[in-house]
Design a protein around this motif. Structure first.
Motif, PDB file in Angstrom:
ATOM      1  N   LEU A  67       0.801  -1.221   0.000  1.00  0.00           N
ATOM      2  CA  LEU A  67       0.000   0.000   0.000  1.00  0.00           C
ATOM      3  C   LEU A  67       0.835   1.273   0.000  1.00  0.00           C
ATOM      4  O   LEU A  67       0.284   2.355  -0.151  1.00  0.00           O
ATOM      5  CB  LEU A  67      -0.977   0.023   1.180  1.00  0.00           C
ATOM      6  CG  LEU A  67      -2.186  -0.880   1.034  1.00  0.00           C
ATOM      7  CD1 LEU A  67      -3.044  -0.835   2.286  1.00  0.00           C
ATOM      8  CD2 LEU A  67      -3.008  -0.512  -0.173  1.00  0.00           C
ATOM      9  N   ASP A  68       2.140   1.161   0.121  1.00  0.00           N
ATOM     10  CA  ASP A  68       2.969   2.361   0.067  1.00  0.00           C
ATOM     11  C   ASP A  68       3.012   2.945  -1.343  1.00  0.00           C
ATOM     12  O   ASP A  68       3.231   4.140  -1.516  1.00  0.00           O
ATOM     13  CB  ASP A  68       4.380   2.109   0.586  1.00  0.00           C
ATOM     14  CG  ASP A  68       5.075   0.951  -0.093  1.00  0.00           C
ATOM     15  OD1 ASP A  68       4.382  -0.003  -0.500  1.00  0.00           O
ATOM     16  OD2 ASP A  68       6.302   0.994  -0.204  1.00  0.00           O
ATOM     17  N   ASP A  69       2.747   2.135  -2.350  1.00  0.00           N
ATOM     18  CA  ASP A  69       2.708   2.654  -3.724  1.00  0.00           C
ATOM     19  C   ASP A  69       1.275   2.812  -4.229  1.00  0.00           C
ATOM     20  O   ASP A  69       1.021   2.865  -5.423  1.00  0.00           O
ATOM     21  CB  ASP A  69       3.508   1.753  -4.661  1.00  0.00           C
ATOM     22  CG  ASP A  69       2.943   0.352  -4.777  1.00  0.00           C
ATOM     23  OD1 ASP A  69       2.153  -0.052  -3.904  1.00  0.00           O
ATOM     24  OD2 ASP A  69       3.297  -0.344  -5.752  1.00  0.00           O
ATOM     25  N   PHE A  70       0.352   2.934  -3.303  1.00  0.00           N
ATOM     26  CA  PHE A  70      -1.071   3.035  -3.609  1.00  0.00           C
ATOM     27  C   PHE A  70      -1.379   4.163  -4.591  1.00  0.00           C
ATOM     28  O   PHE A  70      -2.080   3.954  -5.572  1.00  0.00           O
ATOM     29  CB  PHE A  70      -1.837   3.254  -2.295  1.00  0.00           C
ATOM     30  CG  PHE A  70      -3.324   3.152  -2.411  1.00  0.00           C
ATOM     31  CD1 PHE A  70      -3.939   1.928  -2.495  1.00  0.00           C
ATOM     32  CD2 PHE A  70      -4.104   4.292  -2.420  1.00  0.00           C
ATOM     33  CE1 PHE A  70      -5.309   1.825  -2.589  1.00  0.00           C
ATOM     34  CE2 PHE A  70      -5.475   4.206  -2.508  1.00  0.00           C
ATOM     35  CZ  PHE A  70      -6.081   2.968  -2.596  1.00  0.00           C
ATOM     36  N   SER A  71      -0.851   5.339  -4.347  1.00  0.00           N
ATOM     37  CA  SER A  71      -1.166   6.477  -5.214  1.00  0.00           C
ATOM     38  C   SER A  71      -0.559   6.324  -6.604  1.00  0.00           C
ATOM     39  O   SER A  71      -1.084   6.871  -7.569  1.00  0.00           O
ATOM     40  CB  SER A  71      -0.708   7.793  -4.583  1.00  0.00           C
ATOM     41  OG  SER A  71       0.681   7.810  -4.425  1.00  0.00           O
ATOM     42  N   GLU A  72       0.514   5.577  -6.713  1.00  0.00           N
ATOM     43  CA  GLU A  72       1.114   5.368  -8.032  1.00  0.00           C
ATOM     44  C   GLU A  72       0.254   4.424  -8.871  1.00  0.00           C
ATOM     45  O   GLU A  72       0.150   4.581 -10.070  1.00  0.00           O
ATOM     46  CB  GLU A  72       2.537   4.818  -7.902  1.00  0.00           C
ATOM     47  CG  GLU A  72       3.500   5.779  -7.231  1.00  0.00           C
ATOM     48  CD  GLU A  72       3.546   7.140  -7.910  1.00  0.00           C
ATOM     49  OE1 GLU A  72       3.576   7.192  -9.154  1.00  0.00           O
ATOM     50  OE2 GLU A  72       3.543   8.153  -7.193  1.00  0.00           O
ATOM     51  N   ARG A  73      -0.371   3.448  -8.229  1.00  0.00           N
ATOM     52  CA  ARG A  73      -1.214   2.506  -8.952  1.00  0.00           C
ATOM     53  C   ARG A  73      -2.592   3.092  -9.231  1.00  0.00           C
ATOM     54  O   ARG A  73      -3.254   2.679 -10.171  1.00  0.00           O
ATOM     55  CB  ARG A  73      -1.356   1.201  -8.167  1.00  0.00           C
ATOM     56  CG  ARG A  73      -0.069   0.386  -8.179  1.00  0.00           C
ATOM     57  CD  ARG A  73      -0.247  -0.953  -7.524  1.00  0.00           C
ATOM     58  NE  ARG A  73      -0.303  -0.748  -6.072  1.00  0.00           N
ATOM     59  CZ  ARG A  73      -1.106  -1.412  -5.262  1.00  0.00           C
ATOM     60  NH1 ARG A  73      -1.913  -2.318  -5.719  1.00  0.00           N
ATOM     61  NH2 ARG A  73      -1.086  -1.165  -3.968  1.00  0.00           N
ATOM     62  N   TYR A  74      -3.036   4.033  -8.403  1.00  0.00           N
ATOM     63  CA  TYR A  74      -4.355   4.631  -8.549  1.00  0.00           C
ATOM     64  C   TYR A  74      -4.223   6.149  -8.560  1.00  0.00           C
ATOM     65  O   TYR A  74      -4.414   6.803  -7.541  1.00  0.00           O
ATOM     66  CB  TYR A  74      -5.278   4.176  -7.414  1.00  0.00           C
ATOM     67  CG  TYR A  74      -5.443   2.681  -7.383  1.00  0.00           C
ATOM     68  CD1 TYR A  74      -6.302   2.052  -8.273  1.00  0.00           C
ATOM     69  CD2 TYR A  74      -4.726   1.908  -6.484  1.00  0.00           C
ATOM     70  CE1 TYR A  74      -6.445   0.678  -8.264  1.00  0.00           C
ATOM     71  CE2 TYR A  74      -4.868   0.525  -6.468  1.00  0.00           C
ATOM     72  CZ  TYR A  74      -5.733  -0.077  -7.358  1.00  0.00           C
ATOM     73  OH  TYR A  74      -5.861  -1.441  -7.349  1.00  0.00           O
TER      74      TYR A  74
END
Length: 89
Positions: A67-74
């Motif tokens: 979830l640390d790369d959540f904003s990159e995926r969404y």
């Protein structure tokens, strides 16, 4: 609900220590809000905070380490998760 979010954020932080506690809180709040609004838009009956807590906890257990790369995926969430700002008050 504040205490529940805090507990879930601590669980997320333990699962993914690359997130700060404030980032973990933001992600938990966003997941919580997204789950409840998606169910409402689908016309589903509100089943209470216990169901939402169960689902968010499941997501943390299953996906918490990524979830640390959540904003990159969404990207639609990128503005909401920019920095350490909390998303829901």
């Amino acid at each position: 609900m504040h205490d529940v979010v805090q507990r879930l954020a601590k669980e997320l932080h333990q699962k993914n220590s690359s997130l700060t506690i404030l980032e973990a809180i933001s992600r938990v709040e966003l997941l919580w809000e997204d789950f409840e609004s998606t169910r409402a838009k689908a016309g589903r009956k509100y089943e209470g905070t216990e169901v939402t807590q169960k689902i968010v906890r499941h997501w943390i257990q299953q996906y918490g380490d990524s979830l640390d790369d959540f904003s990159e995926r969404y990207p639609k969430y990128k503005k909401l998760l920019n920095g350490n700002n909390r998303t829901v008050h």
